[in-house]
Structure formats: C-alpha cells, structure tokens
Write an enzyme that holds these catalytic residues in place. Structure first.
Site, mmCIF file in Angstrom:
data_model
loop_
_atom_site.group_PDB
_atom_site.id
_atom_site.type_symbol
_atom_site.label_atom_id
_atom_site.label_comp_id
_atom_site.label_asym_id
_atom_site.label_seq_id
_atom_site.Cartn_x
_atom_site.Cartn_y
_atom_site.Cartn_z
ATOM 1 N N HIS A 72 0.847 -1.197 0.000
ATOM 2 C CA HIS A 72 0.000 0.000 0.000
ATOM 3 C C HIS A 72 0.880 1.242 0.000
ATOM 4 O O HIS A 72 1.753 1.379 0.842
ATOM 5 C CB HIS A 72 -0.890 0.020 1.253
ATOM 6 C CG HIS A 72 -2.125 -0.798 1.082
ATOM 7 N ND1 HIS A 72 -3.234 -0.649 1.862
ATOM 8 C CD2 HIS A 72 -2.421 -1.769 0.196
ATOM 9 C CE1 HIS A 72 -4.163 -1.501 1.470
ATOM 10 N NE2 HIS A 72 -3.691 -2.196 0.466
ATOM 11 N N TYR A 201 -9.273 5.987 6.845
ATOM 12 C CA TYR A 201 -9.435 6.420 8.242
ATOM 13 C C TYR A 201 -10.453 7.562 8.226
ATOM 14 O O TYR A 201 -10.150 8.635 7.704
ATOM 15 C CB TYR A 201 -8.117 6.942 8.808
ATOM 16 C CG TYR A 201 -7.090 5.875 9.130
ATOM 17 C CD1 TYR A 201 -6.257 5.338 8.145
ATOM 18 C CD2 TYR A 201 -6.928 5.413 10.438
ATOM 19 C CE1 TYR A 201 -5.311 4.368 8.457
ATOM 20 C CE2 TYR A 201 -5.980 4.448 10.755
ATOM 21 C CZ TYR A 201 -5.176 3.933 9.760
ATOM 22 O OH TYR A 201 -4.246 2.978 10.072
ATOM 23 N N PRO A 292 -4.589 0.804 18.503
ATOM 24 C CA PRO A 292 -4.227 0.293 17.171
ATOM 25 C C PRO A 292 -4.361 1.305 16.027
ATOM 26 O O PRO A 292 -4.040 0.968 14.892
ATOM 27 C CB PRO A 292 -5.206 -0.877 16.968
ATOM 28 C CG PRO A 292 -6.328 -0.623 17.909
ATOM 29 C CD PRO A 292 -5.799 0.174 19.044
ATOM 30 N N LYS A 296 0.695 0.145 15.009
ATOM 31 C CA LYS A 296 2.081 0.069 15.494
ATOM 32 C C LYS A 296 2.401 -1.142 16.374
ATOM 33 O O LYS A 296 3.581 -1.470 16.560
ATOM 34 C CB LYS A 296 2.413 1.351 16.303
ATOM 35 C CG LYS A 296 2.593 2.562 15.452
ATOM 36 C CD LYS A 296 3.933 2.541 14.737
ATOM 37 C CE LYS A 296 3.999 3.501 13.588
ATOM 38 N NZ LYS A 296 3.992 2.894 12.273
ATOM 39 N N TYR A 382 4.086 6.591 10.005
ATOM 40 C CA TYR A 382 3.227 5.448 9.662
ATOM 41 C C TYR A 382 4.041 4.330 9.019
ATOM 42 O O TYR A 382 3.833 3.146 9.317
ATOM 43 C CB TYR A 382 2.111 5.912 8.715
ATOM 44 C CG TYR A 382 0.947 4.944 8.632
ATOM 45 C CD1 TYR A 382 -0.221 5.171 9.370
ATOM 46 C CD2 TYR A 382 1.005 3.801 7.841
ATOM 47 C CE1 TYR A 382 -1.294 4.286 9.314
ATOM 48 C CE2 TYR A 382 -0.057 2.914 7.773
ATOM 49 C CZ TYR A 382 -1.203 3.167 8.505
ATOM 50 O OH TYR A 382 -2.256 2.288 8.448
HETATM 51 C C1 LIG Z 1 -7.463 -8.201 19.995
HETATM 52 C C2 LIG Z 1 -6.241 -7.479 19.507
HETATM 53 C C3 LIG Z 1 -6.257 -6.809 18.290
HETATM 54 C C4 LIG Z 1 -5.127 -6.143 17.837
HETATM 55 N N1 LIG Z 1 -5.176 -5.466 16.645
HETATM 56 C C5 LIG Z 1 -4.062 -4.843 16.212
HETATM 57 C C6 LIG Z 1 -4.051 -4.115 15.007
HETATM 58 O O1 LIG Z 1 -5.061 -4.048 14.312
HETATM 59 N N2 LIG Z 1 -2.900 -3.508 14.616
HETATM 60 C C7 LIG Z 1 -1.742 -3.569 15.365
HETATM 61 O O2 LIG Z 1 -0.705 -3.048 14.982
HETATM 62 N N3 LIG Z 1 -1.732 -4.245 16.508
HETATM 63 C C8 LIG Z 1 -2.850 -4.865 16.951
HETATM 64 N N4 LIG Z 1 -2.808 -5.538 18.109
HETATM 65 C C9 LIG Z 1 -1.546 -5.580 18.815
HETATM 66 C C10 LIG Z 1 -0.628 -6.668 18.274
HETATM 67 O O3 LIG Z 1 -1.364 -7.828 18.008
HETATM 68 C C11 LIG Z 1 0.450 -6.917 19.312
HETATM 69 O O4 LIG Z 1 1.172 -5.721 19.474
HETATM 70 C C12 LIG Z 1 1.395 -8.058 18.963
HETATM 71 O O5 LIG Z 1 0.708 -9.291 19.015
HETATM 72 C C13 LIG Z 1 2.558 -8.074 19.935
HETATM 73 O O6 LIG Z 1 3.262 -9.281 19.852
HETATM 74 P P1 LIG Z 1 3.896 -9.919 21.151
HETATM 75 O O7 LIG Z 1 4.538 -11.173 20.706
HETATM 76 O O8 LIG Z 1 4.686 -8.901 21.866
HETATM 77 O O9 LIG Z 1 2.662 -10.221 22.123
HETATM 78 P P2 LIG Z 1 1.478 -11.284 21.952
HETATM 79 O O10 LIG Z 1 1.097 -11.424 20.548
HETATM 80 O O11 LIG Z 1 0.450 -10.895 22.956
HETATM 81 O O12 LIG Z 1 2.136 -12.656 22.391
HETATM 82 C C14 LIG Z 1 2.402 -12.954 23.749
HETATM 83 C C15 LIG Z 1 2.399 -14.451 23.907
HETATM 84 O O13 LIG Z 1 2.717 -14.777 25.249
HETATM 85 C C16 LIG Z 1 1.841 -15.790 25.676
HETATM 86 N N5 LIG Z 1 1.755 -15.769 27.138
HETATM 87 C C17 LIG Z 1 1.048 -14.939 27.931
HETATM 88 N N6 LIG Z 1 1.199 -15.272 29.218
HETATM 89 C C18 LIG Z 1 2.053 -16.320 29.238
HETATM 90 C C19 LIG Z 1 2.596 -17.110 30.276
HETATM 91 N N7 LIG Z 1 2.277 -16.915 31.573
HETATM 92 N N8 LIG Z 1 3.426 -18.121 29.948
HETATM 93 C C20 LIG Z 1 3.751 -18.385 28.656
HETATM 94 N N9 LIG Z 1 3.263 -17.665 27.626
HETATM 95 C C21 LIG Z 1 2.427 -16.636 27.925
HETATM 96 C C22 LIG Z 1 0.528 -15.473 24.987
HETATM 97 O O14 LIG Z 1 -0.325 -16.593 24.923
HETATM 98 C C23 LIG Z 1 1.031 -15.045 23.633
HETATM 99 O O15 LIG Z 1 1.150 -16.115 22.711
HETATM 100 C C24 LIG Z 1 -3.951 -6.174 18.596
HETATM 101 C C25 LIG Z 1 -3.933 -6.842 19.819
HETATM 102 C C26 LIG Z 1 -5.058 -7.477 20.279
HETATM 103 C C27 LIG Z 1 -5.016 -8.178 21.623
#
Ligand SMILES: Cc1cc2nc3c(=O)[nH]c(=O)nc-3n(C[C@H](O)[C@H](O)[C@H](O)COP(=O)(O)OP(=O)(O)OC[C@H]3O[C@@H](n4cnc5c(N)ncnc54)[C@H](O)[C@@H]3O)c2cc1C
Length: 390
Positions: A72, A201, A292, A296, A382
């Site tokens: 995009h 947006y 969101p 980011k 962005y």
């Molecule tokens: C519903 C939702 C919608 C979103 N939509 C967007 C969006 O549209 N655009 C955007 O940019 N971002 C979005 N985000 C944010 C984005 O998904 C996250 O920033 C991204 O997933 C971060 O990755 P991460 O690996 O740091 O965390 P996560 O993806 O949260 O991964 C963390 C992992 O740790 C695991 N975990 C938790 N506790 C424990 C434990 N005690 N022991 C072992 N494992 C554990 C979890 O199960 C998970 O698999 C959204 C988030 C959510 C929740």
C-alpha cells in the site's frame, strides 16, 4: 533444561527472537501458555511497516510475504465531504504492506519447526526467578502437569500485556505510564472484497470508522464504540449501516458480505520501563501497548526484537555487553515515538470531548491535506522510523 536464552511467550515477538538468535548460532527454548493452534489462529494486526518487512526478510521468513503481501502506497484520511489520499510513496518513497499477523505467525512457526526449535505449549504456573543473579531460571508446569525448570543465561519476557514477566521487575525500580481512552473499537472481519485500494481512516460525527483489509477477498472494519459496549447490540445489519454512514462519500459504495468475526477492543497506551532488569529483558506487548489507530503494536514488537537479538548476539556470542546494557534506553526511544504517533492519530480521529475538540480535529486533518510537511510527518511515522540498534 539448560539453554542460552529462555523465552516466555511464543507470539510474534518470542518466535522472531528465537529465529534471529538461531541465525546467530544462539539456542533458545520457548514456553507458551496457549496451544500452537490457538497462537496460529489469533486475528490481530495486519499492517507491516517497511522496516518490519526488512527485518522479516533478513530473518529468513520473507518469501511468502514477498509473494502474497499487498503493498500500500498510502492511506486515505476522510472527514465529511472529503476523502484525501496521503501518498507515502510520493512523499517519502516508502510504503506499508497488508499481511496479517496470522500470516507472520504462520511463517515464523514453520521456520522454527523446520529448525527443530524446542517449544513447550500449554504451560501453566510460569515463574521467573533470580534475574538479579547469574543463575536466572524459569519454572513452569508442562502440558502434562509435570513441574519443569529452565536455566538460562538470560530470560526474555515476550509474554504480552497479561504475562508474568513484567511483574518480575521489582516494583521499586519499575515505572509505568498509562492512558486509557474513553472509547473502544468494534472490530469486524467480513468475507467481502475491499471497497477501497488503500485503508480509509474516517472522522465522523457519530464516531471514527476504519476500512482495512486482509486479502483481496477479506475486509476488516472498525467502528468507534463505547468501552462498555455490548456486542450483542450490534447485529450485522446495524454494523453495515453504521459503516456505510461513517464511510460515506459521494460516488462511492461500500460492498457488504458475510461477517465472520466481531469483537470489542479496548484502547490503551501503556509503557513500562526499564525493559531490562538484571538478566531479564522485555520485548513487545510485555513492555508496551499502543491503541491500534497507528498500526504500530506488531511493528514495535518486531523492532524491539531486532534490537534485542543484535544485543544478545554481541553479549552471548562475543562477550560484548554494551548493546545489552543500552537495550532498554535504545528500545524505549522508538517506543515513545510510536506511542506519541499512536496517541496523536487516535485523538485526531475519534470523537471525544465537545464540539471545540471536534473543530480542532478537523483543523488538523485539513492541515495534513494542505501541507506537504504535515503529510510527510504522518508518512514517516506510519511507514516506520528507522530501527536504531545502539
Ligand atoms: C485483539 C487485539 C487486536 C489487535 N489489533 C491490532 C491491530 O489491528 N494492529 C496492530 O498493529 N496491533 C494490533 N494488536 C496488537 C498486536 O497484536 C500486538 O502488538 C502483537 O501481538 C505483539 O506481539 P507480542 O509477541 O509482543 O505479544 P502477543 O502477541 O500478545 O504474544 C504474547 C504471547 O505470550 C503468551 N503468554 C502470555 N502469558 C504467558 C505465560 N504466563 N506463559 C507463557 N506464555 C504466555 C501469549 O499466549 C502469547 O502467545 C492487537 C492486539 C489485540 C489483543
């Protein structure tokens, strides 16, 4: 078990860290609370910054992305009577990519499986111990309920916002900043071809709306709602009517289709510092959350991991701890930049406050349409600021 890096959480941050460390010859063990199927099926983010695409390619997981991600060149900003394209490619020569978090996760899981990565899924009772010492370790129960222990050189908390790692930093040294917004998003996934070539947006009297997409056949939509919104009050017909109203512009029609998923997402900014304490490091949502609107969250997690993988490689591989010592400060500079941008996009586009606030929002939107400088500032943020590694 003994390993060099014990990683808690096998979301995008944990999987990517294991992937990058492996490419530098550093072994790791991952533990994950959920099942592999649950992690693979989570529908979340969908926009990749060009910097994120570069990191994924360098990590060896860019092949499918190169063939199926949709490039995009900008976004549309809309307010009543106007739909304005902010063309990132024209402004700064960069773009973003539509590629779902589910796809990124699938690519990383496949790469880790091919490399024989040790991952324990469905773990419980996770504990993080002695991070102030040279013998940090993780305890947990495996999926059969058996008590296990991982001794590691360092532990990395990639366990998202609700994981235990952040709490392992003593309260006396931990600082948090938080902003809870007085609105939420109703997120909708629908089997219908996008009605637009770029994300829209839209500022609207009734509240913000976003038209996004996942593929040529699947669209993603968001509507501003109250944080306490009862999703049962949103029938499919009501959702399509609200989207048509808030995204309306003369000469344009919204295509409708089958809604396959809907959920209410809270909107919050949160930053925890430091992102390193002793031999414990935090990366991704474990340390920070953004609303969101600026797309980011996933991108920030990838940037943290890129910085951390390089720092741990220098420390554990070559004995040079300088980048690891600077990790928290280095990562937080980018985190705060993205936190500001996400807050700015959020407060500019969502209805809140009174009519005075509304007029300020419209003035800001018109400014972006009129000024190349204002549009460039948006485009640079962005598409992603560069990742400093020191
Ligand atoms: C519903 C939702 C919608 C979103 N939509 C967007 C969006 O549209 N655009 C955007 O940019 N971002 C979005 N985000 C944010 C984005 O998904 C996250 O920033 C991204 O997933 C971060 O990755 P991460 O690996 O740091 O965390 P996560 O993806 O949260 O991964 C963390 C992992 O740790 C695991 N975990 C938790 N506790 C424990 C434990 N005690 N022991 C072992 N494992 C554990 C979890 O199960 C998970 O698999 C959204 C988030 C959510 C929740």
């Amino acid at each position: 078990m003994r390993t060099r890096v014990g990683i808690i959480g096998a979301g995008p941050a944990g999987l990517l860290l294991a992937q990058l460390l492996d490419r530098s010859g550093i072994e790791s063990v991952l533990i994950e609370r959920q099942s592999a199927e649950h992690v693979a099926g989570r529908i979340r983010a969908g926009i990749l910054e060009s910097t994120t695409v570069d990191v994924l390619r360098a990590a060896g997981v860019g092949d499918r992305l190169a063939h199926t991600a949709i490039e995009h060149r900008g976004i549309y900003l809309q307010w009543p009577g106007t739909r304005h394209q902010v063309d990132f490619a024209d402004l700064i020569g960069r773009s973003v990519w539509v590629y779902g978090q589910t796809e990124v996760t699938a690519d990383l899981m496949a790469a880790r499986a091919a490399a024989g990565q040790r991952i324990h899924y469905k773990v419980t009772d996770v504990g993080v111990h002695e991070v102030d010492s040279d013998r940090p370790h993780i305890t947990f129960r495996d999926e059969h309920g058996v008590a296990r222990r991982i001794d590691a050189d360092v532990i990395v908390g990639c366990d998202g916002f609700h994981g235990p790692s952040r709490q392992a930093i003593p309260a006396s040294v931990r600082r948090t900043w938080e902003r809870t917004y007085p609105f939420a998003w109703l997120g909708v996934l629908a089997e219908v071809a996008p009605s637009t070539d770029e994300l829209i947006y839209a500022w609207h009297e009734d509240g913000f709306a976003l038209h996004s997409m996942r593929s040529p056949a699947v669209s993603r939509f968001y509507l501003q709602v109250r944080p306490e919104e009862d999703i049962a009050e949103w029938s499919d017909d009501r959702i399509w009517a609200a989207l048509a109203e808030r995204l309306h512009i003369d000469g344009w029609t919204l295509r409708t289709g089958t809604i396959t998923e809907k959920s209410v997402l809270p909107m919050r900014s949160h930053v925890t510092a430091p992102m390193r304490h002793g031999r414990l490091f935090l990366a991704g949502d474990a340390a920070h959350i953004v609303p969101p609107t600026g797309a980011k969250g996933l991108n920030l997690a990838v940037a943290d991991v890129a910085v951390l993988a390089e720092a741990l490689t220098a420390w554990l591989g070559a004995g040079d701890e300088r980048a690891a010592a600077a990790y928290s400060a280095t990562a937080l500079r980018r985190v705060w930049r993205a936190t500001h941008f996400s807050w700015w996009m959020t407060t500019m586009l969502h209805r809140h406050g009174d009519d005075f606030d509304g007029e300020l929002q419209l003035a800001q939107l018109r400014r972006i349409a009129q000024s190349t400088h204002a549009a460039t500032e948006l485009a640079e943020n962005y598409t992603g600021t560069s990742i400093e590694t020191a």
